[in-house]
Structures are given as C-alpha cells and as structure tokens.
Design a protein around this motif. Sequence first.
Motif, mmCIF file in Angstrom:
data_model
loop_
_atom_site.group_PDB
_atom_site.id
_atom_site.type_symbol
_atom_site.label_atom_id
_atom_site.label_comp_id
_atom_site.label_asym_id
_atom_site.label_seq_id
_atom_site.Cartn_x
_atom_site.Cartn_y
_atom_site.Cartn_z
ATOM 1 N N ARG A 146 -2.344 -62.708 10.629
ATOM 2 C CA ARG A 146 -3.436 -61.785 10.361
ATOM 3 C C ARG A 146 -4.561 -62.524 9.643
ATOM 4 N NH1 ARG A 146 -0.700 -56.098 8.297
ATOM 5 N NH2 ARG A 146 1.029 -56.059 9.790
ATOM 6 N N PRO A 147 -5.769 -62.510 10.190
ATOM 7 C CA PRO A 147 -6.883 -63.194 9.515
ATOM 8 C C PRO A 147 -7.512 -62.322 8.437
ATOM 9 C CG PRO A 147 -7.622 -62.331 11.619
ATOM 10 C CD PRO A 147 -6.152 -61.995 11.515
ATOM 11 N N VAL A 148 -7.846 -62.957 7.327
ATOM 12 C CA VAL A 148 -8.592 -62.314 6.256
ATOM 13 C C VAL A 148 -9.943 -63.020 6.216
ATOM 14 C CG1 VAL A 148 -8.658 -61.724 3.804
ATOM 15 C CG2 VAL A 148 -6.453 -61.856 5.002
ATOM 16 N N ARG A 149 -11.008 -62.323 6.627
ATOM 17 C CA ARG A 149 -12.280 -62.969 6.942
ATOM 18 C C ARG A 149 -13.157 -63.159 5.707
ATOM 19 N NH1 ARG A 149 -13.880 -63.218 12.280
ATOM 20 N NH2 ARG A 149 -15.396 -64.679 11.372
ATOM 21 N N ALA A 150 -12.720 -64.047 4.825
ATOM 22 C CA ALA A 150 -13.536 -64.373 3.652
ATOM 23 C C ALA A 150 -14.882 -64.950 4.051
ATOM 24 C CB ALA A 150 -12.788 -65.340 2.741
ATOM 25 N N ASP A 151 -14.955 -65.607 5.215
ATOM 26 C CA ASP A 151 -16.218 -66.180 5.678
ATOM 27 C C ASP A 151 -17.243 -65.108 6.009
ATOM 28 O OD1 ASP A 151 -14.383 -65.661 8.004
ATOM 29 O OD2 ASP A 151 -16.180 -66.216 9.140
ATOM 30 N N LEU A 152 -16.791 -63.868 6.183
ATOM 31 C CA LEU A 152 -17.708 -62.766 6.464
ATOM 32 C C LEU A 152 -17.989 -61.919 5.232
ATOM 33 C CD1 LEU A 152 -16.420 -61.497 9.949
ATOM 34 C CD2 LEU A 152 -18.266 -63.118 9.460
ATOM 35 N N PHE A 153 -16.936 -61.475 4.544
ATOM 36 C CA PHE A 153 -17.178 -60.522 3.465
ATOM 37 C C PHE A 153 -17.713 -61.173 2.197
ATOM 38 C CE2 PHE A 153 -12.532 -61.253 2.900
ATOM 39 C CZ PHE A 153 -12.484 -61.617 1.565
ATOM 40 N N MET A 154 -17.399 -62.447 1.958
ATOM 41 C CA MET A 154 -17.944 -63.075 0.755
ATOM 42 C C MET A 154 -19.456 -63.308 0.876
ATOM 43 S SD MET A 154 -15.618 -63.289 -1.604
ATOM 44 C CE MET A 154 -15.866 -64.668 -2.728
ATOM 45 N N PRO A 155 -19.975 -63.874 1.981
ATOM 46 C CA PRO A 155 -21.436 -63.984 2.105
ATOM 47 C C PRO A 155 -22.138 -62.627 2.089
ATOM 48 C CG PRO A 155 -20.360 -65.473 3.641
ATOM 49 C CD PRO A 155 -19.292 -64.596 3.078
ATOM 50 N N LYS A 156 -21.508 -61.615 2.691
ATOM 51 C CA LYS A 156 -22.125 -60.284 2.672
ATOM 52 C C LYS A 156 -22.216 -59.756 1.244
ATOM 53 C CE LYS A 156 -21.797 -55.661 4.687
ATOM 54 N NZ LYS A 156 -21.047 -54.776 5.627
ATOM 55 N N ALA A 157 -21.148 -59.947 0.470
ATOM 56 C CA ALA A 157 -21.177 -59.508 -0.930
ATOM 57 C C ALA A 157 -22.195 -60.311 -1.728
ATOM 58 C CB ALA A 157 -19.787 -59.642 -1.544
ATOM 59 N N ALA A 158 -22.366 -61.588 -1.373
ATOM 60 C CA ALA A 158 -23.339 -62.428 -2.081
ATOM 61 C C ALA A 158 -24.766 -61.926 -1.878
ATOM 62 C CB ALA A 158 -23.212 -63.876 -1.615
ATOM 63 N N GLU A 159 -25.014 -61.283 -0.739
ATOM 64 C CA GLU A 159 -26.338 -60.725 -0.511
ATOM 65 C C GLU A 159 -26.650 -59.630 -1.530
ATOM 66 O OE1 GLU A 159 -26.464 -59.344 3.480
ATOM 67 O OE2 GLU A 159 -26.231 -61.340 4.367
ATOM 68 N N ALA A 160 -25.615 -58.915 -1.945
ATOM 69 C CA ALA A 160 -25.811 -57.825 -2.900
ATOM 70 C C ALA A 160 -25.755 -58.289 -4.350
ATOM 71 C CB ALA A 160 -24.756 -56.742 -2.664
ATOM 72 N N HIS A 161 -24.862 -59.237 -4.636
ATOM 73 C CA HIS A 161 -24.607 -59.621 -6.024
ATOM 74 C C HIS A 161 -25.198 -60.970 -6.409
ATOM 75 C CE1 HIS A 161 -21.756 -56.293 -6.531
ATOM 76 N NE2 HIS A 161 -21.252 -56.620 -5.366
ATOM 77 N N GLY A 162 -25.519 -61.796 -5.414
ATOM 78 C CA GLY A 162 -25.949 -63.168 -5.672
ATOM 79 C C GLY A 162 -24.780 -64.125 -5.539
ATOM 80 N N ALA A 163 -25.034 -65.267 -4.921
ATOM 81 C CA ALA A 163 -23.959 -66.223 -4.667
ATOM 82 C C ALA A 163 -23.290 -66.687 -5.953
ATOM 83 C CB ALA A 163 -24.492 -67.425 -3.882
#
Length: 210
Positions: free
Chosen positions: A157-174
């Motif tokens: 099962r893949p856990v897509r950190a490559d997708l949800f972490m950059p998306k969260a960074a857009e809201a919170h800052g990298a």
Amino acid sequence: MRFTGTDRLLFAGDSITDSSRDRTDPASLGKGYVRQIADRLPGGPVVLNRGLNGNRIYDLEARWTTDVLAERPTVLTVKIGINDTWRTFDRGLPSPIEKFRAAYRRLLAIARQHLPAELYVITPFLLPVEPEQQEWLGDLAPRIEVALEVATEFGARPVRADLFMPKAAEAHGAATLAPDGVHPSPLGHRLLAEAWLATAGAPIEEVHRP
C-alpha cells in the motif's frame, strides 16, 4: 479493531523514521511519526522502529535480514530514498536509478518471500527551503516513481508523502513542516502518521503509552 496484540508493526528506513530513537533499546520508538502511530493504535500491537540516520537504500538492504526479517513483522513499512538524492549532491555519492530500483525490488521480493506481512511504502519527499534544493527534485522524482512501481509490483500500500506533504506546505510553509526541507517538524510527523493510519484503515485514537 484493525490491529491487535498479535500484530507486529515494523517501520524501516532512514532518519525520518529513526527520529532520535534510542538504539540501545530495541523498543524505543523515537519522537516522530512511528511514535505517533503507536500512540494512536488501540489494541496494543507491538510497534518496532528500525529507522537509521543517514541510510540510503543500500544501507537498509545490508541490514535487512537482521533488522527486519528476523523481527517477523506482520505489518512492514518502508520509508527510504531521500538520502540517495541528498548524498548525490552533498557528498558526490550517486545512486543510479536502475541500481536504486534493483535494490528496492530485492527488499520487497525478500519480504514477500519470507514474511506473511502486509506491506506499506511511504514515498520519499522533499520540501525545498534552500535554493539549491530545487535541483534535488529532478533526482528525487524517479525515486518516487520507483517506490510506486515496486509497491504495485509487490502488493504494498503506498502512502503518498510526495503528494500530501507539498500540498500541506502550500498552506503552512515548507519550513514549518520540515525546517531543513527533509526532516519533519512535529506537525510534519503528525501528517505522516495520520496518512499512514488512513491508508491502513486503522482507527485513530489517542492511547497512552509510557
């Protein structure tokens, strides 16, 4: 209840998984997403952290038998790849993508052969906070694809950190999620833990663990 006291959940990887665990204590979970997952799982499954700072995929492969197979997990999660990119740029230690792919395939093939375990793959991610880290993204992208390829091939099962972490960074800052672009903050670790639990279909409950 998704996991029970008979389950053994093992997390293998690099410093993101390690997260300051006490390596003299096999039961130490560190301070990151592995600890947060354990704290949120009812039923008392055994949770093991076998992350190790600085590991590339070849380092993880070298200790696969002793640190992973010997523990006989029923649930195995792999989070690896960012150091294969990082060492390419800061130490001139390239990790050719075909060699990386072959090593990743060997890890999951051996796990499938020797363990009756559910498999999870957390994709590597990068949240650039320094200008030079933008260059790393081109090297990391094919490693993300490899992680997804081997997950599909071996039924992980893949856990897509490559997708949800950059998306969260857009809201919170990298830097809020990963101050150096790589190692998660407490918030970053919480996002990793919640994404893993959601992928596993595990109930998310706060459970006290000493």
